[in-house]
Write an enzyme that holds these catalytic residues in place. Sequence first.
Site, mmCIF file in Angstrom:
data_model
loop_
_atom_site.group_PDB
_atom_site.id
_atom_site.type_symbol
_atom_site.label_atom_id
_atom_site.label_comp_id
_atom_site.label_asym_id
_atom_site.label_seq_id
_atom_site.Cartn_x
_atom_site.Cartn_y
_atom_site.Cartn_z
ATOM 1 N N GLU A 74 -55.288 -10.267 13.350
ATOM 2 C CA GLU A 74 -55.921 -9.828 12.111
ATOM 3 C C GLU A 74 -56.798 -8.597 12.324
ATOM 4 O OE1 GLU A 74 -57.528 -9.692 8.188
ATOM 5 O OE2 GLU A 74 -55.658 -10.342 9.094
ATOM 6 N N HIS A 77 -54.866 -5.333 12.980
ATOM 7 C CA HIS A 77 -54.374 -4.819 11.694
ATOM 8 C C HIS A 77 -55.485 -4.083 10.947
ATOM 9 C CE1 HIS A 77 -52.520 -4.489 7.826
ATOM 10 N NE2 HIS A 77 -53.316 -5.381 7.266
ATOM 11 N N HIS A 139 -51.619 -6.773 -2.127
ATOM 12 C CA HIS A 139 -51.955 -6.080 -0.878
ATOM 13 C C HIS A 139 -50.696 -5.523 -0.213
ATOM 14 C CE1 HIS A 139 -54.659 -4.972 2.258
ATOM 15 N NE2 HIS A 139 -54.158 -5.790 3.153
ATOM 16 N N HIS A 245 -35.308 -13.990 -5.467
ATOM 17 C CA HIS A 245 -35.352 -12.841 -4.551
ATOM 18 C C HIS A 245 -33.944 -12.501 -4.068
ATOM 19 C CE1 HIS A 245 -36.593 -10.118 -1.419
ATOM 20 N NE2 HIS A 245 -36.207 -10.929 -0.453
ATOM 21 N N HIS A 306 -37.047 -7.120 8.947
ATOM 22 C CA HIS A 306 -36.625 -7.093 7.543
ATOM 23 C C HIS A 306 -37.682 -6.401 6.685
ATOM 24 C CE1 HIS A 306 -34.111 -8.370 4.271
ATOM 25 N NE2 HIS A 306 -35.061 -9.091 3.696
#
Length: 332
Positions: A74, A77, A139, A245, A306
Site C-alpha cells: 500500500e 503505491h 479511484h 462485464h 489484464h
Amino acid sequence: MQYNYRKIALFGCLLAAVVVTLGAYTRLSNSGLGCPDWPGCYGFMSVPTLAEDVLVAQSQFPESEIEHEKAWIEMIHRYFAAILGLLVLFLCVIAIRYKRESPLPTKLVCLLTLLILFQGALGMWTVTMNLQPFIVMGHLLGGFSILSLLSLLYFRVATSLSPLADKVSHRFKMVLFVLGILVIQIALGGWVAANYAAPHCTGLPACNNMELFSINSLFHLPIGQENYEYGVLPFETRLSIHFVHRFWALVTSIAIFVMAIKLYALATSTTFKYAILWVVALLIIQLSVGAAIVYLQFPLLLTLFHNFMAAMLLTSMVRLCFLIKYRCGEAV
C-alpha cells in the site's frame, strides 16, 4: 523547452502506467487496508518496523493487525502516486510559466492537475471509507483517466501537428463513440474488482451457475456497511456483475473490430493503418488473457496483466482519437 517538456511528459506517462499497475496489485493482493490511515501508515510516514514503533501503532490502532507485506504494498503505491502528483504539478507550473514563449497545452495540463488532486482525495476516501466499492471504482477510473490525459499531453507535445491527409478524417465521432464503449467496459471491470466478484463467475464463455443470474440483483448496492473488504454483496449479485462485464466485453470487442475494419478500409497512410492494427492487436491479447484468467482460476499476476493491458488498450484508443482530431486533414 519543448524537447525537455516532451521528455518529462513521456516519463509521466510511464510513471502513470506504473501507478495504475501498482494500484491494481494493491487491490488484487487485498492490501487496500494494509494501512488503516492516510496518508501515512499507522501514524508513520512508512511502515512501522521497529519494536517501539509497532507498539505505538498497536496502541493507536488496536483494531488493526499490522501485516507488513500488505502495508508495504500500500505505501509503495502511495509513494509512486505522490511522485506522479508532484510531476503533474511541475508540468502545470512550467506550462503556465512559459505560456507566452512556448505553445504548450496549458488547459490540458491544468485539467490534469485538478484530476490529480481529486484522485488524491479518492485515495484517502478509499481507506477512510474502508474500501467502499463506489469509491474504489472511482479511484480506478481516476487512475486510468490520468494515464489517458498524460498520454494525450505527450502526443500533443511530441507529435508534429502538420496535417496528415487521410480519408478517415470524418470518422472521429465513431472512434470517440467506441472509446466511450471501452471506458464503460473498464468501469465494469473496476466494479467487478471493487466487489471481489471475479471468482464468482467460473466457466467459459458463460458462468457455471447462470441460473443465478438476475438483472434485479444488479441493483443490490454495497452500502451501509462499516467495512467492505472482501465484498459484502451476495453470491448471485457478484455473479451477475461479473457476467455483465463479460457481456459488455463482447459488445466492446465487436465495436472495436467493426471500427477497425471501417477505418482500415478508408486509411491511406501507414500512420493510421499501424495505429488501427495496434488497437486490434491489443484487443486480441486482452481477450486471450481474460479467457486464460478464468481457465486458470484467476491467478494474481495474470489478472494484474489484464489490468495493465486494459490501460494499454485505452491509451491506444486515445492515440487513435488524437491522430484523427489533430493530424487528419482532407484526403488528397
